[in-house]
Structures are given as C-alpha cells and as structure tokens.
Motif scaffolding. Structure first.
Motif, mmCIF file in Angstrom:
data_model
loop_
_atom_site.group_PDB
_atom_site.id
_atom_site.type_symbol
_atom_site.label_atom_id
_atom_site.label_comp_id
_atom_site.label_asym_id
_atom_site.label_seq_id
_atom_site.Cartn_x
_atom_site.Cartn_y
_atom_site.Cartn_z
ATOM 1 N N ASN A 1 10.030 -5.528 -3.074
ATOM 2 C CA ASN A 1 8.676 -5.452 -3.859
ATOM 3 C C ASN A 1 7.517 -4.911 -2.644
ATOM 4 O O ASN A 1 7.290 -5.592 -1.589
ATOM 5 N N ASN A 2 7.327 -3.776 -2.541
ATOM 6 C CA ASN A 2 6.249 -3.052 -1.753
ATOM 7 C C ASN A 2 5.041 -3.731 -1.687
ATOM 8 O O ASN A 2 4.487 -4.044 -2.872
ATOM 9 N N LYS A 3 4.350 -3.854 -0.427
ATOM 10 C CA LYS A 3 3.022 -4.486 -0.474
ATOM 11 C C LYS A 3 1.859 -3.577 -0.874
ATOM 12 O O LYS A 3 1.837 -2.308 -0.942
ATOM 13 N N TRP A 4 0.802 -4.072 -1.409
ATOM 14 C CA TRP A 4 -0.373 -3.303 -2.288
ATOM 15 C C TRP A 4 -0.771 -2.354 -1.195
ATOM 16 O O TRP A 4 -1.040 -1.025 -1.788
ATOM 17 N N GLU A 5 -0.946 -2.745 0.144
ATOM 18 C CA GLU A 5 -1.545 -1.653 0.948
ATOM 19 C C GLU A 5 -0.734 -0.461 1.273
ATOM 20 O O GLU A 5 -1.193 0.749 1.273
#
Length: 233
Positions: A66-70
C-alpha cells in the motif's frame, strides 16, 4: 444461491459498496470480500470489524504493498504498475475458487477517486471478467463498477488534487456514467456502522459522505439515498 465477490484494494473501500452487498445478501447471496493491500494495524482489525457489520461470510487479503499518500499524490507509486501479472493472478485465483455470479469493484476509467491502486485493480478485475470461460477461468455473470453521476462526482471528488492529477495524467474526463441506481435508505444504518469501524479513516469517509453524523442522520440518508454503478454483463 448467488455468490458475490468484492475486489477492492484498501481497507475502508468496501463501505462504498456496502448498500449493494447488503441488498444482494437480503436476496440470499453469499458475499466474499477480497482486499489487496496489507495496511498493518489498526486498519486490518478495522477491516474485520467492517466486514462483520456488512455480513461478509469470508474476508481475505492479498498482502500487496500500500503506497504512502505522499508518493501517490506525486504519481510515484511502487509495485502496482510493475507487477500487474501478480495482482491479476491473485484476483483470478479468487474468482476461480469462489466462482461468483457477481463481481463488484471500482470503475475502470478513473478508479472513483483517481487513486492508482483503485484504477489498476479495477482494470485488472474487468480484464478477468471479459476474458470469458475456458478451462482455466471462471466467468461471472455480472460486474458492478462503483461510480457516480456527474452531480455527485462534482460534489465529492472533482476538485480534489488526486482526481485532477489522474484526469490529466491518463487523459480521461471523469467517471463512467452509471446505468444502475440502487436505493440504499434501508441499508444506511448498517453501512454507517461498518464505516465507523474504520476510526483511523473517519476524515476520509466523512469527506466522501460515506458515514453520517448521528445528529444529521435523516437528512444525510435522504440526500445520499442511492449507490451508483456501471453494470457489465
């Protein structure tokens, strides 16, 4: 008895389709939730709580990144674009094992919010649906893609940074037009209870009008009284 498989990337995505799942379960369906991203705690426990409130008979997770929002807002995601075969194999295996009559996922045009993990998982799920039946692939009868009419699209997502970025990046004009509108007023209490399981995501769910404040319950239900889908068969 019909079988329903919901394929979504994230813990809390299932709230967007809770009304449809509850409607199909009322008609006698068995529902299975397959999420793709491993978020760690507390979100995986929140997902189990939500799945129980909605009434999924089974809930599993593929354990993908799950990729980070930034990174997402910078269009700098890892794994998802480079490993589509692995994602497709995981979803196809669940389809072959569970043999659903109905698949539910995000729309394959922009992924509801413009989130790349929404979009990629939806596109792959549609590919599997369209492949047809052969000795290795089970073919569901229907695919429901979560979408919104233009008025709600403009209210909820059209002005967000990620939605604008994705529209510009992949050159689309927005969500597909729905061909199904399901009245969910009778399911809102259960949908709301499931949403409140995701305490770590309450700001996001509130901004998307996927939960209501108890002091504004009646007005909220009457305003957001439908879920919208593009149905393929």
């Amino acid at each position: 008895m019909s079988r329903v498989l919901v394929v979504l990337p994230h813990a809390d995505d299932e709230i967007a389709a809770a009304g449809l799942v509850l409607y199909l379960k009322e008609k006698g369906a068995v529902a299975y939730l397959f999420t793709l991203c491993d978020h760690g705690e507390p979100r995986m426990s929140e997902l189990k709580c939500s799945a129980k409130k909605i009434g999924f008979e089974k809930q599993e997770n593929a354990g993908f990144i799950n990729n980070k929002w930034e990174d997402i807002i910078e269009n700098n995601i890892v794994f998802w674009r480079e490993n589509k075969d692995d994602i497709k194999n995981a979803i196809r295996q669940k389809v072959n094992d569970f043999k659903p009559d109905v698949l539910i996922t995000y729309d394959s045009k922009i992924g509801a919010t413009g989130h790349p993990e929404h979009l990629i998982s939806a596109q792959i799920t549609e590919e599997i649906f369209r492949e047809g039946s052969d000795k290795n692939t089970f073919k569901p009868k229907y695919l429901f893609q979560i979408t919104l009419p233009e008025k709600l699209e403009n209210l909820i997502v059209a002005e967000t940074a990620l939605y604008k970025l994705t529209k510009q990046t992949i050159k689309v004009d927005g969500m597909p037009e729905p061909n199904v509108a399901l009245d969910i007023r009778k399911y809102w209490t259960a949908k709301n209870a499931a949403g409140f399981c995701h305490q770590s995501q309450m700001r996001i769910l509130s901004n998307a009008y996927l939960v209501y404040d108890k002091d504004d319950k009646e007005n909220h239900i009457n305003t957001f009284n439908k879920e919208y889908y593009k149905m393929l068969e």
